[in-house]
Scaffold this motif. Structure first.
Motif, mmCIF file in Angstrom:
data_model
loop_
_atom_site.group_PDB
_atom_site.id
_atom_site.type_symbol
_atom_site.label_atom_id
_atom_site.label_comp_id
_atom_site.label_asym_id
_atom_site.label_seq_id
_atom_site.Cartn_x
_atom_site.Cartn_y
_atom_site.Cartn_z
ATOM 1 N N LEU A 38 0.881 -1.213 -0.033
ATOM 2 C CA LEU A 38 -0.039 -0.023 0.090
ATOM 3 C C LEU A 38 0.867 1.178 -0.064
ATOM 4 C CD1 LEU A 38 -2.881 0.917 -0.014
ATOM 5 C CD2 LEU A 38 -2.886 1.042 2.531
ATOM 6 N N ASN A 39 1.525 1.469 -1.087
ATOM 7 C CA ASN A 39 2.497 2.699 -1.170
ATOM 8 C C ASN A 39 1.665 4.013 -1.654
ATOM 9 O OD1 ASN A 39 2.020 2.485 -4.049
ATOM 10 N ND2 ASN A 39 3.466 0.657 -4.014
ATOM 11 N N TRP A 40 2.287 5.060 -1.641
ATOM 12 C CA TRP A 40 1.252 6.177 -1.843
ATOM 13 C C TRP A 40 0.462 6.154 -3.331
ATOM 14 C CZ3 TRP A 40 -0.601 8.682 2.273
ATOM 15 C CH2 TRP A 40 0.330 8.816 3.223
ATOM 16 N N PRO A 41 1.161 6.039 -4.328
ATOM 17 C CA PRO A 41 0.575 5.887 -5.600
ATOM 18 C C PRO A 41 -0.838 4.827 -5.460
ATOM 19 C CG PRO A 41 2.667 5.684 -5.909
ATOM 20 C CD PRO A 41 2.476 5.613 -4.541
ATOM 21 N N VAL A 42 -0.499 3.857 -5.163
ATOM 22 C CA VAL A 42 -1.631 2.821 -4.742
ATOM 23 C C VAL A 42 -2.738 3.552 -3.966
ATOM 24 C CG1 VAL A 42 -2.385 0.768 -3.698
ATOM 25 C CG2 VAL A 42 -0.384 0.617 -5.097
ATOM 26 N N PHE A 43 -2.379 3.919 -2.874
ATOM 27 C CA PHE A 43 -3.431 4.690 -1.930
ATOM 28 C C PHE A 43 -4.162 5.873 -2.551
ATOM 29 C CE2 PHE A 43 -4.518 8.043 1.154
ATOM 30 C CZ PHE A 43 -5.242 7.489 2.045
ATOM 31 N N PHE A 44 -3.402 6.717 -3.250
ATOM 32 C CA PHE A 44 -4.291 7.774 -4.123
ATOM 33 C C PHE A 44 -5.029 7.505 -5.103
ATOM 34 C CE2 PHE A 44 -0.750 10.649 -2.001
ATOM 35 C CZ PHE A 44 -1.454 11.265 -1.233
#
Length: 399
Positions: free
Chosen positions: A356-362
């Protein structure tokens, strides 16, 4: 516009007890959709990454035998020469297990002084393994017969292990050892570094990996044969391959599989959680949609006198229509804002690490918000239309 927004927020606040359950439903739906979206986006992200080896025109042969097979150079050499006699076979190698198998072996490694301890997957491979799998080294060179007299086991590691074991220095040529071993710890020397090797394929999260050199008679037996065959080799080749293997060792059992078939099976297994989650989410969204539609219908019915008064004061049908939809959108926004405050803790704390890195989160948050907004819009269209078409006379006389 500010006054209109302020007025809508006041109306929502006055009916907060009625809206609470609806907000909780929207919040739950958003979290479930977010989980599915994050899983799907992460899988797409993984699929774009290189896996580090070729799977086309690759076959695996797993040796299944009740008794241990002879672990000597003569046995493996004879088997390799026999397979290379087949016109379809271009390369032969031996390894502990084939790609796209569920099995994994792992161990702990560290620098010779015990520092920089790393847990890593381990996969023994013969000299021809990397050429057979059409791999490319990022640094260094593959091990070979020239390493027969090496003072440490020649080993290929991936970039993740190199960065953790030897931070800030070139890994090629460095020595490390097994961190947990009975007796004298095995010593390894880095021959090459590869960027990636994801044995479970496109949907596998990157892991630490160590590939020590397999030498017959030295350590554990390699029970898997990897074959690179000529492009376009048909599935019927399996029968000829099996016959050739049986001619060499009739007392052994062999399980033959093209890597393309193993890849398909692995993909189906890896996509199963997403399929199950999607079905559950679909049922949940249907339930939320029915609940949302019912609550909006009831709220609109209870507000008919209010709507009639507004119509009598000069509000047109379009204004009423937009108000009903805008109220629902604001309510959905508030519920999703609370959900996002909760969910943002996951990447901040690193609970799921790279998954769940930031690109995935956003991306998952944007997709989930789009789904919830679309659901809210669809559910509010008819109640809003029904409220807008009421005449002031009908509404003011409603009981």
């Amino acid at each position: 516009k500010y006054l209109m927004l302020h007025h809508l927020l006041k109306l929502i606040w006055k009916r907060k007890s009625r809206n609470m359950m609806l907000s909780l439903e929207i919040l739950l739906a958003f979290i479930v959709v977010f989980a599915i979206a994050a899983f799907a986006v992460r899988n797409y992200q993984l699929y774009q990454m290189p896996i580090g080896f070729a799977w086309r025109d690759q076959w695996s042969v797993n040796i299944r035998n009740a008794q241990p097979i002879p672990n000597d150079a003569a046995t493996y050499d004879a088997l390799k020469r026999a397979l290379l006699e087949l016109p379809e076979v271009e390369k032969v190698a031996f390894t502990a297990m084939a790609p796209y198998e569920l099995s994994r072996m792992n161990a702990y490694y560290s620098q010779p002084d015990g520092s920089h301890r790393v847990e890593s997957d381990s996969l023994d491979a013969s000299d021809d393994f990397f050429d057979t799998m059409q791999m490319t080294p990022a640094q260094g060179h593959w091990f070979s017969k020239a390493d027969d007299a090496a003072d440490a086991i020649p080993t290929v590691i991936n970039r993740r292990v190199a960065d953790k074991l030897f931070p800030g220095i070139p890994a090629v040529g460095q020595v490390f050892r097994a961190a947990e071993f009975n007796g004298t710890p095995r010593r390894y020397r880095v021959s090459a570094v590869v960027e990636q090797f994801r044995a479970h394929g496109e949907y596998m999260d990157p892991v630490n990996l160590v590939l020590p050199r397999f030498v017959p008679g030295d350590r554990e037996t390699a029970m898997t044969i990897m074959l690179r065959v000529k492009p376009g080799t048909p599935r019927e080749f399996e029968s000829r391959l099996s016959a050739r293997l049986k001619r060499e060792h009739n007392d052994w059992s062999f399980v033959i599989s093209p890597l393309s078939e193993a890849r398909k099976s692995m993909h189906k297994l890896q996509m199963l959680p997403l399929t199950i989650m999607s079905v559950i989410a679909a049922f949940l969204l249907v339930m939320v949609a029915f609940g949302l539609f019912g609550v909006l219908w009831q709220n609109t019915t209870q507000r008919i006198p209010e709507i009639g008064l507004r119509r009598a004061l000069g509000a047109d049908a379009g204004h009423i229509y937009r108000q009903i939809i805008a109220e629902q959108m604001l309510l959905s926004t508030a519920a999703m804002a609370v959900a996002l405050v909760l969910l943002v803790q996951l990447p901040l704390t690193g609970v799921f690490e790279e998954a769940l890195n930031w690109p995935v989160f956003f991306t998952a948050a944007a997709l989930s918000a789009g789904v919830i907004y679309l659901l809210s819009l669809l559910c509010s269209l008819y109640p809003g239309w029904r409220a807008a078409r009421l005449s002031p006379t009908q509404a003011l006389h409603y009981e």
